[in-house]
Design a protein around this motif. Structure first.
Motif, PDB file in Angstrom:
ATOM      1  N   ALA A 163      -9.178 -15.128  -0.865  1.00  0.00           N
ATOM      2  CA  ALA A 163      -7.749 -15.427  -0.725  1.00  0.00           C
ATOM      3  C   ALA A 163      -6.861 -14.233  -1.068  1.00  0.00           C
ATOM      4  CB  ALA A 163      -7.393 -16.626  -1.603  1.00  0.00           C
ATOM      5  N   ILE A 164      -7.357 -13.323  -1.916  1.00  0.00           N
ATOM      6  CA  ILE A 164      -6.562 -12.181  -2.355  1.00  0.00           C
ATOM      7  C   ILE A 164      -6.618 -11.019  -1.366  1.00  0.00           C
ATOM      8  CG2 ILE A 164      -8.447 -11.083  -3.627  1.00  0.00           C
ATOM      9  CD1 ILE A 164      -4.788 -11.279  -4.805  1.00  0.00           C
ATOM     10  N   SER A 165      -7.507 -11.090  -0.378  1.00  0.00           N
ATOM     11  CA  SER A 165      -7.830  -9.922   0.450  1.00  0.00           C
ATOM     12  C   SER A 165      -6.632  -9.390   1.230  1.00  0.00           C
ATOM     13  CB  SER A 165      -8.977 -10.246   1.408  1.00  0.00           C
ATOM     14  OG  SER A 165      -8.650 -11.353   2.219  1.00  0.00           O
ATOM     15  N   SER A 166      -5.787 -10.270   1.801  1.00  0.00           N
ATOM     16  CA  SER A 166      -4.668  -9.786   2.619  1.00  0.00           C
ATOM     17  C   SER A 166      -3.668  -8.999   1.779  1.00  0.00           C
ATOM     18  CB  SER A 166      -3.973 -10.944   3.337  1.00  0.00           C
ATOM     19  OG  SER A 166      -3.438 -11.868   2.419  1.00  0.00           O
ATOM     20  N   LEU A 167      -3.448  -9.405   0.539  1.00  0.00           N
ATOM     21  CA  LEU A 167      -2.548  -8.675  -0.343  1.00  0.00           C
ATOM     22  C   LEU A 167      -3.113  -7.299  -0.672  1.00  0.00           C
ATOM     23  CD1 LEU A 167      -0.035  -8.507  -2.098  1.00  0.00           C
ATOM     24  CD2 LEU A 167      -1.294  -9.701  -3.915  1.00  0.00           C
ATOM     25  N   LEU A 168      -4.402  -7.243  -0.978  1.00  0.00           N
ATOM     26  CA  LEU A 168      -5.045  -5.965  -1.298  1.00  0.00           C
ATOM     27  C   LEU A 168      -5.026  -5.034  -0.084  1.00  0.00           C
ATOM     28  CD1 LEU A 168      -8.118  -7.185  -3.398  1.00  0.00           C
ATOM     29  CD2 LEU A 168      -5.959  -6.210  -4.233  1.00  0.00           C
ATOM     30  N   LEU A 169      -5.295  -5.591   1.098  1.00  0.00           N
ATOM     31  CA  LEU A 169      -5.289  -4.775   2.313  1.00  0.00           C
ATOM     32  C   LEU A 169      -3.902  -4.203   2.597  1.00  0.00           C
ATOM     33  CD1 LEU A 169      -7.542  -6.863   4.744  1.00  0.00           C
ATOM     34  CD2 LEU A 169      -8.029  -4.590   3.824  1.00  0.00           C
ATOM     35  N   PHE A 170      -2.882  -5.004   2.358  1.00  0.00           N
ATOM     36  CA  PHE A 170      -1.516  -4.526   2.601  1.00  0.00           C
ATOM     37  C   PHE A 170      -1.176  -3.361   1.677  1.00  0.00           C
ATOM     38  CE2 PHE A 170       3.148  -4.641   2.226  1.00  0.00           C
ATOM     39  CZ  PHE A 170       3.490  -4.581   3.562  1.00  0.00           C
ATOM     40  N   ILE A 171      -1.601  -3.436   0.442  1.00  0.00           N
ATOM     41  CA  ILE A 171      -1.352  -2.351  -0.514  1.00  0.00           C
ATOM     42  C   ILE A 171      -2.104  -1.092  -0.095  1.00  0.00           C
ATOM     43  CG2 ILE A 171      -1.690  -1.608  -2.909  1.00  0.00           C
ATOM     44  CD1 ILE A 171      -1.303  -4.577  -3.707  1.00  0.00           C
ATOM     45  N   VAL A 172      -3.377  -1.266   0.297  1.00  0.00           N
ATOM     46  CA  VAL A 172      -4.198  -0.124   0.702  1.00  0.00           C
ATOM     47  C   VAL A 172      -3.620   0.549   1.946  1.00  0.00           C
ATOM     48  CG1 VAL A 172      -6.446   0.538   1.652  1.00  0.00           C
ATOM     49  CG2 VAL A 172      -6.326  -0.968  -0.344  1.00  0.00           C
ATOM     50  N   SER A 173      -3.108  -0.239   2.872  1.00  0.00           N
ATOM     51  CA  SER A 173      -2.617   0.317   4.138  1.00  0.00           C
ATOM     52  C   SER A 173      -1.504   1.331   3.924  1.00  0.00           C
ATOM     53  CB  SER A 173      -2.128  -0.808   5.062  1.00  0.00           C
ATOM     54  OG  SER A 173      -0.959  -1.426   4.537  1.00  0.00           O
ATOM     55  N   SER A 174      -0.653   1.101   2.916  1.00  0.00           N
ATOM     56  CA  SER A 174       0.486   2.001   2.693  1.00  0.00           C
ATOM     57  C   SER A 174       0.046   3.396   2.286  1.00  0.00           C
ATOM     58  CB  SER A 174       1.420   1.418   1.631  1.00  0.00           C
ATOM     59  OG  SER A 174       0.744   1.306   0.381  1.00  0.00           O
ATOM     60  N   ILE A 175      -1.134   3.504   1.684  1.00  0.00           N
ATOM     61  CA  ILE A 175      -1.627   4.811   1.245  1.00  0.00           C
ATOM     62  C   ILE A 175      -1.965   5.687   2.441  1.00  0.00           C
ATOM     63  CG2 ILE A 175      -3.428   5.977  -0.091  1.00  0.00           C
ATOM     64  CD1 ILE A 175      -3.685   3.395  -1.743  1.00  0.00           C
ATOM     65  N   LEU A 176      -2.335   5.069   3.548  1.00  0.00           N
ATOM     66  CA  LEU A 176      -2.796   5.820   4.717  1.00  0.00           C
ATOM     67  C   LEU A 176      -1.697   6.654   5.362  1.00  0.00           C
ATOM     68  CD1 LEU A 176      -4.990   3.067   6.390  1.00  0.00           C
ATOM     69  CD2 LEU A 176      -5.790   5.061   5.136  1.00  0.00           C
ATOM     70  N   LEU A 177      -0.442   6.335   5.076  1.00  0.00           N
ATOM     71  CA  LEU A 177       0.675   7.070   5.681  1.00  0.00           C
ATOM     72  C   LEU A 177       1.337   8.023   4.690  1.00  0.00           C
ATOM     73  CD1 LEU A 177       2.382   4.187   7.715  1.00  0.00           C
ATOM     74  CD2 LEU A 177       0.639   5.810   8.467  1.00  0.00           C
ATOM     75  N   TYR A 178       0.705   8.259   3.550  1.00  0.00           N
ATOM     76  CA  TYR A 178       1.311   9.083   2.520  1.00  0.00           C
ATOM     77  C   TYR A 178       1.586  10.483   3.062  1.00  0.00           C
ATOM     78  CZ  TYR A 178       2.554  10.349  -2.231  1.00  0.00           C
ATOM     79  OH  TYR A 178       3.250  10.724  -3.346  1.00  0.00           O
ATOM     80  N   PRO A 179       2.805  11.005   2.849  1.00  0.00           N
ATOM     81  CA  PRO A 179       3.210  12.254   3.518  1.00  0.00           C
ATOM     82  C   PRO A 179       2.426  13.490   3.105  1.00  0.00           C
ATOM     83  CG  PRO A 179       4.856  11.559   1.901  1.00  0.00           C
ATOM     84  CD  PRO A 179       3.885  10.429   2.054  1.00  0.00           C
ATOM     85  N   THR A 180       1.765  13.479   1.910  1.00  0.00           N
ATOM     86  CA  THR A 180       1.017  14.665   1.493  1.00  0.00           C
ATOM     87  C   THR A 180      -0.331  14.791   2.199  1.00  0.00           C
ATOM     88  OG1 THR A 180       0.087  13.435  -0.378  1.00  0.00           O
ATOM     89  CG2 THR A 180       2.096  14.711  -0.785  1.00  0.00           C
ATOM     90  N   LEU A 181      -0.728  13.733   2.910  1.00  0.00           N
ATOM     91  CA  LEU A 181      -1.958  13.841   3.691  1.00  0.00           C
ATOM     92  C   LEU A 181      -1.742  14.841   4.821  1.00  0.00           C
ATOM     93  CD1 LEU A 181      -2.978  10.067   4.014  1.00  0.00           C
ATOM     94  CD2 LEU A 181      -4.089  11.793   2.591  1.00  0.00           C
ATOM     95  N   PRO A 182      -2.779  15.590   5.202  1.00  0.00           N
ATOM     96  CA  PRO A 182      -2.634  16.532   6.322  1.00  0.00           C
ATOM     97  C   PRO A 182      -2.151  15.816   7.580  1.00  0.00           C
ATOM     98  CG  PRO A 182      -4.721  16.875   5.178  1.00  0.00           C
ATOM     99  CD  PRO A 182      -4.120  15.618   4.607  1.00  0.00           C
ATOM    100  N   ALA A 183      -1.330  16.517   8.352  1.00  0.00           N
ATOM    101  CA  ALA A 183      -0.746  15.915   9.559  1.00  0.00           C
ATOM    102  C   ALA A 183      -1.829  15.427  10.512  1.00  0.00           C
ATOM    103  CB  ALA A 183       0.166  16.923  10.260  1.00  0.00           C
ATOM    104  N   THR A 184      -2.935  16.168  10.614  1.00  0.00           N
ATOM    105  CA  THR A 184      -4.037  15.776  11.497  1.00  0.00           C
ATOM    106  C   THR A 184      -4.643  14.451  11.051  1.00  0.00           C
ATOM    107  OG1 THR A 184      -4.545  18.091  11.945  1.00  0.00           O
ATOM    108  CG2 THR A 184      -6.247  16.466  12.468  1.00  0.00           C
ATOM    109  N   VAL A 185      -4.801  14.300   9.745  1.00  0.00           N
ATOM    110  CA  VAL A 185      -5.353  13.047   9.204  1.00  0.00           C
ATOM    111  C   VAL A 185      -4.431  11.891   9.516  1.00  0.00           C
ATOM    112  CG1 VAL A 185      -5.982  11.818   7.092  1.00  0.00           C
ATOM    113  CG2 VAL A 185      -6.622  14.227   7.375  1.00  0.00           C
TER     114      VAL A 185
END
Length: 360
Positions: free
Chosen positions: A238-260
């Motif tokens: 039941a907790i999985s969708s909340l955890l996934l939503f939090i994790v997803s935001s990390i993928l767009l973090y601006p310090t990640l290389p532009a290619t990534v």
């Protein structure tokens, strides 16, 4: 996998979609906070998260509604679809632009006429036509959505569900690769005319279309009872969708290389699409949070809030709130009042008329 294999899960049989309004509420809150604190954040990373969630929701919702219509009536009325979309999008967008034209004259905002033209035509997202100014900058996302609405429903009507799915899977895979080639400007390795063609494809379908297509794909996978989607939906805690939503935001973090980040955007879309599907279950914790009354009300107001927030967040025509906390709060309170009035007195009239063309 033909059209006959489409089935409506219990979570999609009701007229509304569980937790989607609440998810819109979260998304618009993220956008407003990000735009309000743009001077302090130094980037629009958080704002993109909110807009990108809207893209995934749009793809999922539009595809689901069209396939429900096909399942119930045996066909899809494109005429009805485009009338509904026009009544949903155009009145508030054009109303904002007309107000902004007046403000542009009164406060001498120096917004060029070209910006207004690209906004009225919903082509603000095309880099070759861009003339950026803050007050119309958010129309890039409307351009992405409107261009999707113009093309892909026609493909969904014309093609079988199986072939439509194959097409969008190919696009989801190919577009990030083309974006990488375009970003790296591999002119020495790619003939000029091919590179020019790649540039046009990226300009037309880049910047969010992959996310709308991802939402569309997951709608089809859910409605055709894809084994993996069904397995995850049945077994996820039941907790999985909340955890996934939090994790997803990390993928767009601006310090990640532009290619990534070129390739992390589709992954972000996949995760958010899973969040939508998992929230359809009654026991989903995140879904229950999103079903709270004030979250749903914020979601209902999300379109009006998104359109008008550009006047009340980072730059205001009448003054610059800057670091003055009271002025920031006053602007946000005014934004909420304007959005409520816009929805209640203006937008809702068109939405009520839109119901005459509703089929599912």
């Amino acid at each position: 996998m033909g059209d006959s294999t489409i089935n409506l899960p219990a979570g999609l049989q009701r007229p509304g979609f569980r937790a989607l309004d609440g998810l819109r509420g979260v998304s618009i809150a993220i956008v407003i906070i990000a735009h309000t604190f743009t001077p302090f954040l130094g980037s629009n990373y958080a704002g993109l998260i909110g807009v990108y969630v809207f893209f995934v929701i749009s793809g999922f919702l539009i595809t689901t509604l069209l396939l429900k219509e096909r399942l119930q009536y045996g066909s899809i009325s494109l005429k009805g679809f485009y009338i509904r979309r026009c009544l949903r999008i155009l009145p508030v967008a054009y109303g904002f632009l007309l107000v902004l034209i007046c403000l542009n004259y009164i406060f001498r905002l120096a917004i060029p006429g070209r910006s207004f033209i690209t906004c009225f035509l919903f082509i603000k997202n095309l880099p070759v036509l861009q003339n950026f100014d803050w007050y119309t900058g958010h129309f890039w996302s409307l351009g992405v959505e409107e261009q999707f609405y113009l093309l892909f429903p026609i493909l969904l009507v014309t093609l079988s569900v199986r072939n439509y799915k194959r097409l969008i899977v190919c696009l989801i895979v190919i577009l990030p690769i083309l974006s990488y080639i375009h970003t790296k400007k591999l002119d020495t390795d790619v003939p000029g005319f091919i590179y020019d063609a790649i540039s046009w494809v990226v300009n037309l379908f880049g910047g969010g279309t992959v996310l709308i297509l991802t939402g569309s794909l997951f709608s089809i996978l859910l409605l055709t009872q894809n084994r993996f989607i069904t397995f995850v939906n049945d077994k996820a805690p039941a907790i999985s969708s909340l955890l996934l939503f939090i994790v997803s935001s990390i993928l767009l973090y601006p310090t990640l290389p532009a290619t990534v980040r070129l390739f992390s955007v589709p992954v972000f879309g996949f995760i958010v699409a899973f969040v939508i599907i998992l929230n359809l279950k009654e026991e989903a914790i995140f879904g229950r949070l999103l079903e709270y009354g004030w979250m749903k009300k914020l979601g209902v107001l999300s379109y009006s809030l998104y359109i008008w927030q550009q006047l009340f967040t980072y730059k205001q025509p009448w003054h610059h709130a800057g670091k003055n906390g009271w002025l920031l709060l006053l602007n946000l309170a005014t934004l909420l009042i304007v959005a409520i009035l816009s929805y209640s007195l203006y937008e809702k009239k068109f939405l009520n008329y839109k119901k005459r063309f509703k089929r599912v």
